[in-house]
Design a protein around this motif. Sequence first.
Motif, PDB file in Angstrom:
ATOM      1  N   THR A 138       0.829  -1.211   0.000  1.00  0.00           N
ATOM      2  CA  THR A 138       0.000   0.000   0.000  1.00  0.00           C
ATOM      3  C   THR A 138       0.865   1.263   0.000  1.00  0.00           C
ATOM      4  N   SER A 139       2.107   1.124  -0.435  1.00  0.00           N
ATOM      5  CA  SER A 139       3.082   2.219  -0.363  1.00  0.00           C
ATOM      6  C   SER A 139       2.922   3.251  -1.473  1.00  0.00           C
ATOM      7  N   SER A 140       2.160   2.915  -2.507  1.00  0.00           N
ATOM      8  CA  SER A 140       2.005   3.706  -3.742  1.00  0.00           C
ATOM      9  C   SER A 140       3.219   3.577  -4.663  1.00  0.00           C
ATOM     10  N   GLY A 171      -0.803   4.506   1.403  1.00  0.00           N
ATOM     11  CA  GLY A 171      -1.634   3.967   2.477  1.00  0.00           C
ATOM     12  C   GLY A 171      -3.103   3.852   2.131  1.00  0.00           C
ATOM     13  N   THR A 172      -3.496   4.327   0.952  1.00  0.00           N
ATOM     14  CA  THR A 172      -4.922   4.336   0.609  1.00  0.00           C
ATOM     15  C   THR A 172      -5.327   3.274  -0.396  1.00  0.00           C
ATOM     16  N   ARG A 173      -4.370   2.745  -1.155  1.00  0.00           N
ATOM     17  CA  ARG A 173      -4.698   1.763  -2.188  1.00  0.00           C
ATOM     18  C   ARG A 173      -3.622   0.687  -2.272  1.00  0.00           C
ATOM     19  N   TYR A 174      -3.992  -0.434  -2.892  1.00  0.00           N
ATOM     20  CA  TYR A 174      -3.102  -1.594  -3.032  1.00  0.00           C
ATOM     21  C   TYR A 174      -2.606  -1.703  -4.469  1.00  0.00           C
ATOM     22  N   GLU A 175      -1.292  -1.915  -4.620  1.00  0.00           N
ATOM     23  CA  GLU A 175      -0.734  -2.370  -5.897  1.00  0.00           C
ATOM     24  C   GLU A 175       0.460  -3.251  -5.604  1.00  0.00           C
ATOM     25  N   LYS A 306      -5.644  -8.241   7.872  1.00  0.00           N
ATOM     26  CA  LYS A 306      -5.847  -7.477   6.639  1.00  0.00           C
ATOM     27  C   LYS A 306      -5.407  -6.031   6.815  1.00  0.00           C
ATOM     28  N   VAL A 307      -4.617  -5.535   5.866  1.00  0.00           N
ATOM     29  CA  VAL A 307      -4.247  -4.123   5.799  1.00  0.00           C
ATOM     30  C   VAL A 307      -4.899  -3.492   4.564  1.00  0.00           C
ATOM     31  N   ALA A 308      -4.700  -4.125   3.410  1.00  0.00           N
ATOM     32  CA  ALA A 308      -5.282  -3.627   2.155  1.00  0.00           C
ATOM     33  C   ALA A 308      -6.722  -4.115   2.011  1.00  0.00           C
ATOM     34  N   ASP A 309      -7.488  -3.422   1.203  1.00  0.00           N
ATOM     35  CA  ASP A 309      -8.904  -3.753   1.015  1.00  0.00           C
ATOM     36  C   ASP A 309      -9.121  -5.140   0.434  1.00  0.00           C
TER      37      ASP A 309
END
Length: 385
Positions: A138-140, A171-175, A306-309
């Motif tokens: 989730t680091s971007s 911190g807001t999205r997963y890749e 869970k950390v990411a959605d």
Amino acid sequence: MTPMFKALWQKATLTAVAVTTVTFASYGQAPKIEADIQNIMQAYDVVGLSVAVVKKDNIIYANSFGLKDAESQTPLTNNDLFRIASISKSFTATSLQQLAEAGKLSLNDDVSNLVGFKVRNPNYPEKVITLRMLLSHTSSINDSQGYFTLDTIDPAKNPDWAMCYNNYEPGTRYEYCNLNFNMGGTILEKLSGERFDQYVKHHILDPLGLYGGYNVDSLDASRFVTLYAYNPDSSSFSPSLSAYAPRRQEIRSYVMGYSTPIFSPTGGMKISATDLAKYMAMHLNKGTYKGTRIISKKSAKQMQKKVADNGYGLALTTTDKLIPGVKLTGHTGSAYGLYSAMFFQPKEKYGFVVITNGCSAPESDEYNKALAAAINSLYQNLIKE
């Protein structure tokens, strides 16, 4: 079945080798499992397949099928070593949890302070990128500039460093990003003072009595399983000769805290399916295996939470897509034609390791169809009441 693979099968009998840890409870189910797996292998042109099933602290079933090396017609055995690809990430995260327990770092630490250069998304320059973000993808950060050296993201080394960041707030999205974990391995090295491969050997593998590692030259090369990349256009396999490249020249000029990606903390572990199952049992039992504690119960729970959605935690993810109606925690790997899966049910305390060195199976819902089918057979025959 492809013509090439059919020819290989005609020259060699599908081989199954069972280890002595198979329990009496599983003997009755073994013929059904082996029939299922032979059907799966034929359906998806599987070259070789190793499987292991764990209940609590014990391997209740382990078997290897097919070929370790197609050219020499060498059968695959439970002692053979695979480069397991991205399941390796969990060894890196487990090691970093050990440093956190020792007070040498925190998951909330600024990666810039840990890695030794500025790590900031230029679109969100005030937002701190933490170690937790690295380990949860989730680091971007992305892999667009490569991940085999940290120079790609170091502003002093790469004029295009900004391209390593996506246009959303950290911190807001997963890749999914391999660079995250090569950075994590570098941080481990800097703060522990041990070379990455040595740290994992001394603090995880050796205490658990496992044979494996990230350094090719530290292992018995005769045990390496040949990996086969499948070309769907020609319906053919080709051996991936670089999978076990020793990187001797780079290691001779190794710089601590900089050269770490040589060992590929993101994907370079070499280990057998049976020993990987023992490592999995440690996570299944919240950080301990056969009386040896590797990480605390708290650290183990953090990795599984869970950390990411999408369910990804710290180098472990939770999914219900492998076995319908069953939540499993673990990780997959794919590289050089290999596909690997390590998944466990932490409450009911069972788990599966399934690895193939080559197949024609496509991925569906992020999971290789051959591995998913094997896991479902093992679940139906050995676990489900």
